[in-house]
Design an enzyme around this catalytic site. Structure first.
Site, short mmCIF file in Angstrom:
data_model
loop_
_atom_site.label_atom_id
_atom_site.label_comp_id
_atom_site.label_asym_id
_atom_site.label_seq_id
_atom_site.Cartn_x
_atom_site.Cartn_y
_atom_site.Cartn_z
N GLY A 14 0.82 -1.22 0.00
CA GLY A 14 0.00 0.00 0.00
C GLY A 14 0.84 1.26 0.00
O GLY A 14 0.56 2.21 0.72
N ALA A 17 2.27 2.93 -5.26
CA ALA A 17 1.84 2.00 -6.31
C ALA A 17 0.54 1.32 -5.92
O ALA A 17 -0.41 1.28 -6.70
CB ALA A 17 2.94 0.96 -6.57
N ALA A 51 8.19 14.09 -6.98
CA ALA A 51 8.09 14.90 -8.20
C ALA A 51 7.46 14.07 -9.30
O ALA A 51 7.73 12.88 -9.42
CB ALA A 51 9.48 15.37 -8.62
N LYS A 79 4.83 22.01 -10.76
CA LYS A 79 6.13 21.76 -11.40
C LYS A 79 6.00 22.07 -12.89
O LYS A 79 5.22 21.44 -13.60
CB LYS A 79 6.53 20.30 -11.19
CG LYS A 79 7.81 19.92 -11.91
CD LYS A 79 8.19 18.48 -11.61
CE LYS A 79 9.33 18.02 -12.51
NZ LYS A 79 9.58 16.59 -12.40
N LEU A 335 8.18 -0.09 -7.26
CA LEU A 335 9.55 -0.53 -6.97
C LEU A 335 9.68 -2.05 -7.05
O LEU A 335 10.78 -2.56 -7.25
CB LEU A 335 9.97 -0.02 -5.59
CG LEU A 335 9.94 1.51 -5.46
CD1 LEU A 335 10.19 1.93 -4.01
CD2 LEU A 335 10.99 2.16 -6.38
N GLU A 344 14.41 12.24 -13.80
CA GLU A 344 13.34 12.87 -14.60
C GLU A 344 11.97 12.48 -14.05
O GLU A 344 10.97 12.55 -14.76
CB GLU A 344 13.47 12.46 -16.08
CG GLU A 344 14.65 13.10 -16.80
CD GLU A 344 14.36 14.53 -17.32
OE1 GLU A 344 13.23 15.01 -17.18
OE2 GLU A 344 15.31 15.16 -17.84
N THR A 346 10.27 9.71 -13.14
CA THR A 346 9.51 8.81 -14.01
C THR A 346 8.90 7.59 -13.31
O THR A 346 8.13 6.86 -13.93
CB THR A 346 10.44 8.30 -15.14
OG1 THR A 346 11.70 7.95 -14.56
CG2 THR A 346 10.65 9.37 -16.18
N ILE A 348 6.70 7.20 -10.71
CA ILE A 348 5.25 7.23 -10.48
C ILE A 348 4.55 7.12 -11.84
O ILE A 348 3.52 6.48 -11.98
CB ILE A 348 4.84 8.49 -9.69
CG1 ILE A 348 5.39 8.36 -8.26
CG2 ILE A 348 3.33 8.68 -9.68
CD1 ILE A 348 5.24 9.59 -7.40
C1 LIG Z 1 15.44 7.81 -3.56
C2 LIG Z 1 14.17 7.74 -4.33
C3 LIG Z 1 13.60 8.90 -4.83
C4 LIG Z 1 12.43 8.84 -5.60
N1 LIG Z 1 11.90 9.97 -6.13
C5 LIG Z 1 10.86 9.88 -6.99
C6 LIG Z 1 10.32 11.02 -7.63
O1 LIG Z 1 10.72 12.16 -7.38
N2 LIG Z 1 9.32 10.83 -8.50
C7 LIG Z 1 8.80 9.60 -8.79
O2 LIG Z 1 7.93 9.48 -9.64
N3 LIG Z 1 9.25 8.52 -8.13
C8 LIG Z 1 10.26 8.62 -7.26
N4 LIG Z 1 10.72 7.51 -6.62
C9 LIG Z 1 10.01 6.25 -6.78
C10 LIG Z 1 8.79 6.24 -5.88
O3 LIG Z 1 9.16 6.47 -4.55
C11 LIG Z 1 8.09 4.92 -5.99
O4 LIG Z 1 7.90 4.61 -7.34
C12 LIG Z 1 6.76 4.98 -5.34
O5 LIG Z 1 6.86 5.50 -4.06
C13 LIG Z 1 6.14 3.63 -5.29
O6 LIG Z 1 6.67 2.86 -4.28
P1 LIG Z 1 5.99 1.47 -4.05
O7 LIG Z 1 4.55 1.70 -3.72
O8 LIG Z 1 6.33 0.60 -5.16
O9 LIG Z 1 6.77 0.89 -2.78
P2 LIG Z 1 6.66 1.26 -1.18
O10 LIG Z 1 6.33 2.69 -0.96
O11 LIG Z 1 7.92 0.76 -0.60
O12 LIG Z 1 5.44 0.40 -0.69
C14 LIG Z 1 5.57 -1.00 -0.47
C15 LIG Z 1 4.33 -1.49 0.26
O13 LIG Z 1 4.41 -2.89 0.41
C16 LIG Z 1 4.14 -3.24 1.74
N5 LIG Z 1 4.83 -4.50 2.06
C17 LIG Z 1 6.10 -4.87 1.74
N6 LIG Z 1 6.38 -6.08 2.26
C18 LIG Z 1 5.26 -6.48 2.91
C19 LIG Z 1 4.90 -7.64 3.68
N7 LIG Z 1 5.77 -8.64 3.90
N8 LIG Z 1 3.67 -7.70 4.22
C20 LIG Z 1 2.77 -6.70 4.03
N9 LIG Z 1 3.05 -5.59 3.34
C21 LIG Z 1 4.28 -5.48 2.79
C22 LIG Z 1 4.64 -2.05 2.55
O14 LIG Z 1 4.04 -2.02 3.82
C23 LIG Z 1 4.18 -0.91 1.65
O15 LIG Z 1 2.82 -0.63 1.92
C24 LIG Z 1 11.84 7.57 -5.83
C25 LIG Z 1 12.39 6.42 -5.28
C26 LIG Z 1 13.55 6.49 -4.54
C27 LIG Z 1 14.13 5.23 -3.96
#
Ligand SMILES: Cc1cc2nc3c(=O)[nH]c(=O)nc-3n(C[C@H](O)[C@H](O)[C@H](O)COP(=O)(O)OP(=O)(O)OC[C@H]3O[C@@H](n4cnc5c(N)ncnc54)[C@H](O)[C@@H]3O)c2cc1C
Length: 499
Positions: A14, A17, A51, A79, A335, A344, A346, A348
């Site tokens: 959650g 993504a 961003a 932006k 991720l 850039e 990208t 999200i």
């Molecule tokens: C340094 C950095 C900078 C970034 N800057 C940008 C930006 O400026 N612009 C942009 O578009 N993107 C950016 N991103 C990417 C962006 O942060 C991610 O694409 C976005 O936040 C999506 O993350 P996610 O939901 O995939 O993962 P997460 O936010 O890590 O969410 C993972 C979820 O899975 C759950 N989960 C994991 N394991 C378990 C388990 N065993 N049991 C239950 N739940 C679990 C967690 O609780 C969480 O809810 C950046 C990323 C990084 C690393």
């Protein structure tokens, strides 16, 4: 009525993504599909990602987001562009603005007229012909679809926002539409032995969550794709050397907010500054082969504009992408599917593309093989096109002042990128493959900004005389500058969000 319709979708995670997925699929399926999202408060989210790029507006519209409420609740700002400092050479500065540049004259793309103007000494910087860039540098913004009295489009914008607040915002909407949230840690992902399909998430508290189709949004853990299904990962470290980020928020003054992101190159990577309403997000993306974490932290903290509000958070990563993004009865998003550094903004957007591409080939209970292939083809293409664009920023540089810059300047790059650079250098021609994300205008600004000067322009531009080109460019500048002068000062726009 489709008898093979799937009954239940399970979203694993959650973060941004997971909740983007729940919000859009929840709205599109209109309660005809049960959706359950599992997340763990103790694991939490990655907590960065602030961003975006303009297509986010399309996503928000489709998901039924009210822009004013979104701006207020996620402490968002506008932006218009990204400013790059010290990239092509130390002391250099350029903008990559959204939206249009110049105006096409018949069949000749504007940039050839511009290049002719440059060769004849009558053109300014490419930014002078971008409404977005001029407005960004003048700190002005209001919503403007079109420049009055002309065929020229207006401002194109994206947002900076607090990623945690965005997830909460989408969660509220999703739950109101019937998405069920389950809190708890997933202990194991169960697979049907014969088909290899995922059937159930076994929770640490003994509970189980079953479904027909699973979306892996578990972040870098990649619970389903990596840990369970063992889908391989293409590692792009040979071209994208940065493998760690330090992130820290800092205090800011509302009057001094800029309507653009800043990206400042350092000795072994770069630093972002993302202005939100209540704070600035900062981070230093670097290669730990070329710089220690202590040094990277001191570079970051030494370049903050306000006071740090926390200790820097260290986030290691491997740049690259899963070999498949749909496998069995699962897709991976965010991720969990891969990561290209945020130069850039990208990531999200890739989540958005994953969801909208899935909606186009939505699975059923029967055979999904052709849809799976098509989804994988499209998403790999999206990833690879963005990868090339990011590599361009590193490779096209005159910098040789540190081992990191020497390395990236001289490294071999993917053929797809090499061809694009060679074509522009040889003839000024830019091309965009199969609706890849970045348009010719994006490539143009970064190529010129990084110091890639074409040897010639399209000879058709010579059908215009030097005086014609001069007058044409002058008129354009006058229209753009007059338009910018009438825009609202940006701090007033920010105040209007909470008014
Ligand atoms: C340094 C950095 C900078 C970034 N800057 C940008 C930006 O400026 N612009 C942009 O578009 N993107 C950016 N991103 C990417 C962006 O942060 C991610 O694409 C976005 O936040 C999506 O993350 P996610 O939901 O995939 O993962 P997460 O936010 O890590 O969410 C993972 C979820 O899975 C759950 N989960 C994991 N394991 C378990 C388990 N065993 N049991 C239950 N739940 C679990 C967690 O609780 C969480 O809810 C950046 C990323 C990084 C690393």
């Amino acid at each position: 009525m489709n008898e093979q319709r799937i009954d239940k979708l399970v979203i694993v995670g959650g973060g941004t993504a997971g909740w983007m997925c729940a919000a859009l699929i929840g709205r599109m399926s209109g309660r005809s599909l049960a959706i359950e999202l599992v997340e763990s408060d103790t694991i939490g989210t990655v907590g960065v990602g602030e961003a975006t790029i303009p297509p986010i507006q399309v996503f928000n519209d489709l998901a039924g987001v009210d822009e004013q409420a979104f701006l207020r609740d996620t402490r968002a700002t506008i932006k218009l562009a990204i400013e790059f400092q010290n990239w092509g050479a130390i002391g250099d500065q350029y903008l990559h603005g959204f939206g249009f540049i110049g105006r096409q004259a018949g069949p000749i793309p504007f940039h050839h007229i511009y290049l002719k103007g440059l060769a004849e000494g009558v053109a300014g910087a490419i930014s002078d012909y971008s409404l977005n860039n001029l407005a960004a540098l003048d700190d002005r913004f209001n919503r403007l679809d079109k420049i009055e009295g002309t065929p020229l489009p207006g401002l194109v914008y994206a947002y900076h926002f607090d990623a945690g607040l965005y997830a909460q915002f989408l969660r509220k909407m999703s739950e109101a539409r019937g998405v069920v949230r389950r809190e708890g840690r997933i202990q194991e992902v169960l697979v049907e032995p014969e088909s290899g399909d995922v059937t159930t998430l076994k929770m640490e508290d003994g509970g189980e969550v079953s479904g027909d189709f699973f979306i892996d949004c578990s972040g870098f853990n990649s619970l389903v794709f990596n840990e369970t299904l063992g889908v391989g990962f293409d590692d792009w470290s040979e071209w994208l050397l940065c493998n760690r980020a330090l992130a820290v928020p800092s205090s800011s003054e509302p009057e001094s907010l800029r309507p653009y992101t800043q990206s400042i190159a350092h000795d072994a990577g770069w630093q972002w500054r993302i202005p939100l309403q209540h704070r600035t997000g900062n981070g230093h993306v670097f290669s730990d082969e070329f710089m220690s974490e202590d040094e990277a932290a001191s570079v970051l903290l030494g370049n903050l504009e306000g006071e740090p509000l926390k200790d820097p958070l260290s986030i290691p990563f491997t740049p690259g992408c899963r070999k498949k993004l749909w496998h069995k009865n699962c897709i991976s998003l965010g991720l969990a599917s891969g990561f290209i550094e945020p130069l850039e903004s990208t990531s999200i957007h890739l989540i958005q593309m994953g969801i909208t591409n899935l909606l186009k080939v939505f699975p059923t209970k029967g055979n999904n093989a052709a849809r799976e292939r098509e989804y994988n083809r499209r998403m790999r293409f999206e990833y690879e096109a963005i990868r090339d664009f990011i590599i361009l920023h590193y490779h096209q540089t005159a910098r040789e002042d540190t081992p990191f810059w020497k390395h990236v300047r001289h490294m071999a790059v993917p053929d797809t990128l090499r061809d694009k650079m060679a074509c522009f250098e040889e003839s000024g021609h830019l091309f965009r493959v199969d609706e890849e994300l970045f348009t010719e205008v994006g490539w143009l600004q970064v190529m010129l900004g990084q110091g890639l000067q074409p040897k010639q322009y399209n000879p058709l531009a010579d059908t215009l005389s030097s005086d014609d080109v001069d007058e044409y460019l002058r008129n354009l500048r006058t229209i753009l500058n007059t338009t910018v002068a009438k825009l609202q000062p940006y701090p007033e726009f920010i105040k209007s969000i909470s008014a």
